[in-house]
Design an enzyme around this catalytic site. Structure first.
Site, PDB file in Angstrom:
ATOM      1  CD  GLU A  97      14.560  18.557 -20.395  1.00 11.28           C
ATOM      2  OE1 GLU A  97      13.579  18.428 -21.164  1.00 11.28           O
ATOM      3  OE2 GLU A  97      15.308  17.604 -20.068  1.00 11.28           O
ATOM      4  CG  HIS A 156      18.994  19.900 -16.508  1.00 12.75           C
ATOM      5  ND1 HIS A 156      17.727  20.198 -16.070  1.00 12.75           N
ATOM      6  CD2 HIS A 156      18.828  19.036 -17.542  1.00 12.75           C
ATOM      7  CE1 HIS A 156      16.832  19.533 -16.804  1.00 12.75           C
ATOM      8  NE2 HIS A 156      17.474  18.826 -17.709  1.00 12.75           N
ATOM      9  CG  HIS A 158      13.474  16.825 -16.158  1.00  9.81           C
ATOM     10  ND1 HIS A 158      14.258  15.820 -15.625  1.00  9.81           N
ATOM     11  CD2 HIS A 158      14.145  17.301 -17.232  1.00  9.81           C
ATOM     12  CE1 HIS A 158      15.363  15.715 -16.353  1.00  9.81           C
ATOM     13  NE2 HIS A 158      15.315  16.597 -17.337  1.00  9.81           N
ATOM     14  CG  ASP A 191      17.966  17.334 -21.591  1.00  9.94           C
ATOM     15  OD1 ASP A 191      18.191  17.830 -20.472  1.00  9.94           O
ATOM     16  OD2 ASP A 191      17.412  16.236 -21.751  1.00  9.94           O
TER      17      ASP A 191
END
Ligand code: GRE
Ligand code: ZN
Length: 355
Positions: free
Chosen positions: A8, A10, A164, A287
């Site tokens: 996860e 980004h 998400h 994250d």
């Protein structure tokens, strides 16, 4: 632990980066923005420093899901996916991709998913919760029947779907009025995403497409802790609380969901998740750039779980789920860690015999 896989994680493009601005205090925005726009410099250095071999990258939030116009949502998805494919092509040994999808139109979304998986080599999709759509004031959730052909395509492609978080629409957020601190990752993200996931489970979707796999972040958005109570209450209410799905909600959770450790670096929560969904369905994630890689890795590398579970959660489960074996073999050999648990023992015996 060396050789971790994180999923996860980004990035942003110039025209999506502003979507993340409201989530950082002004004095931190310069840093967060730089982290989001970087892929090959700071990010890679952080990965090297903290034993992350591979990141499976996805666009920031809410991005595509907050574009009510179907054509613009499709256009942004395509541009983001093409951009990501170029980045992955530069370092396929360190980066892989998850598709952004224009769920505003289920047919467009299915076609774009097919393009991303079949042509660009992406490993699945990451979608930022419900979609906004011009002409309706409602958030569009994906248990609705018009999405089932999309789900059929995801199952056919063997493409895991990462659900998400995003914040609820203002009109659905009365409960947070005057309590801004509850919005975003502190509470509202998890609440919003958990309910969406429960809707999928109760809809019968997984009876129709039993091989479909959904990934939830943040240690399952609270669901491991809550699952038993959902089924226990519905059992008592039988007829009133009937839902279309055939089985208990927890069965879908255990067979059609994976969860990641993103942004939830807490051993107590991990152990509860291991007891409910099992170590085979938990995947390491950080994250980044909303969380620090050192926080994620330092916690995970020393969490009080067995070394076998650490390997599964840190690496092997993701390799199996995303079919990453062929990409990571070389560096696995470099790290002298084997997925064969007997290898070290054999080496030890050989060394002792020689000695
Ligand atoms: C995320 O996408 O994971 C995220 C945000 C904003 C704040 C925190 C966070 O989009 O984890
Ligand atoms: Zn995230």
């Amino acid at each position: 632990m060396q050789g971790k896989i994180a999923l996860e994680e980004h990035f942003a493009m110039d025209d999506t980066v502003k979507d993340s601005a409201g989530f950082a205090p002004a004095q931190d925005w310069v840093e967060l923005k730089a982290r989001l726009l970087d892929i090959h410099e700071r990010r890679l250095a952080e990965m090297d420093a903290h034993g992350i071999e591979l990141m499976v990258l996805s666009l920031n939030a809410p991005a595509v899901q907050a574009i009510p116009d179907r054509n613009r949502a499709l256009d942004l998805s395509r541009r983001a996916n093409d951009f990501l494919a170029e980045q992955v092509a530069r370092r396929p040994d360190r980066f892989q991709g998850l598709a952004a999808l224009p769920m505003q139109d289920p047919e467009d979304a299915a076609r774009e998913l097919d393009r991303c998986v079949s042509t660009l080599g992406f490993r699945g999709a990451l979608v930022n919760g419900f979609s906004e759509l011009a002409g309706t004031e409602h958030a569009i959730y994906y248990d609705r029947k018009e999405f089932w052909p999309f789900w059929a395509e995801a199952e056919r492609l063997g493409a895991p779907f990462y659900l998400h978080p995003r914040n609820p629409l203002a009109k659905d957020a009365a409960i947070y009025e005057g309590h801004r601190w509850l919005l975003g990752p502190s509470w509202a993200f998890g609440q919003e995403t958990a309910v969406h996931a429960l809707r999928l489970m109760g809809s019968g979707l997984f009876d129709a497409y039993p091989r479909l796999q959904i990934i939830l972040g943040h240690m399952g958005e609270g669901l491991p802790y809550a699952m038993w109570r959902v089924d226990n209450h519905n059992k008592w209410m039988r007829t009133q609380n009937a839902y279309p799905a055939k089985r208990k909600i927890a069965e879908y959770f255990r067979e059609n969901f994976y969860i990641t450790t993103s942004g939830n670096f807490r051993t107590q929560a991990l152990i509860d998740a291991m007891l409910e969904i099992g170590a085979d369905r938990i995947l390491f994630s950080a994250d980044w750039p909303f969380e620090n890689i050192d926080h994620a890795a330092d916690w995970f590398d020393t969490a009080t779980i067995s070394e076998g579970d650490r390997r599964k959660i840190g690496r092997d489960n993701a390799r199996a789920l995303f079919g990453l074996g062929e990409i990571t073999i070389q560096s696995a050999a470099e790290q002298k860690t084997s997925s064969d648990p007997m290898e070290e023992t054999r080496e030890h015996l050989v060394r002792n015999r020689r000695a």
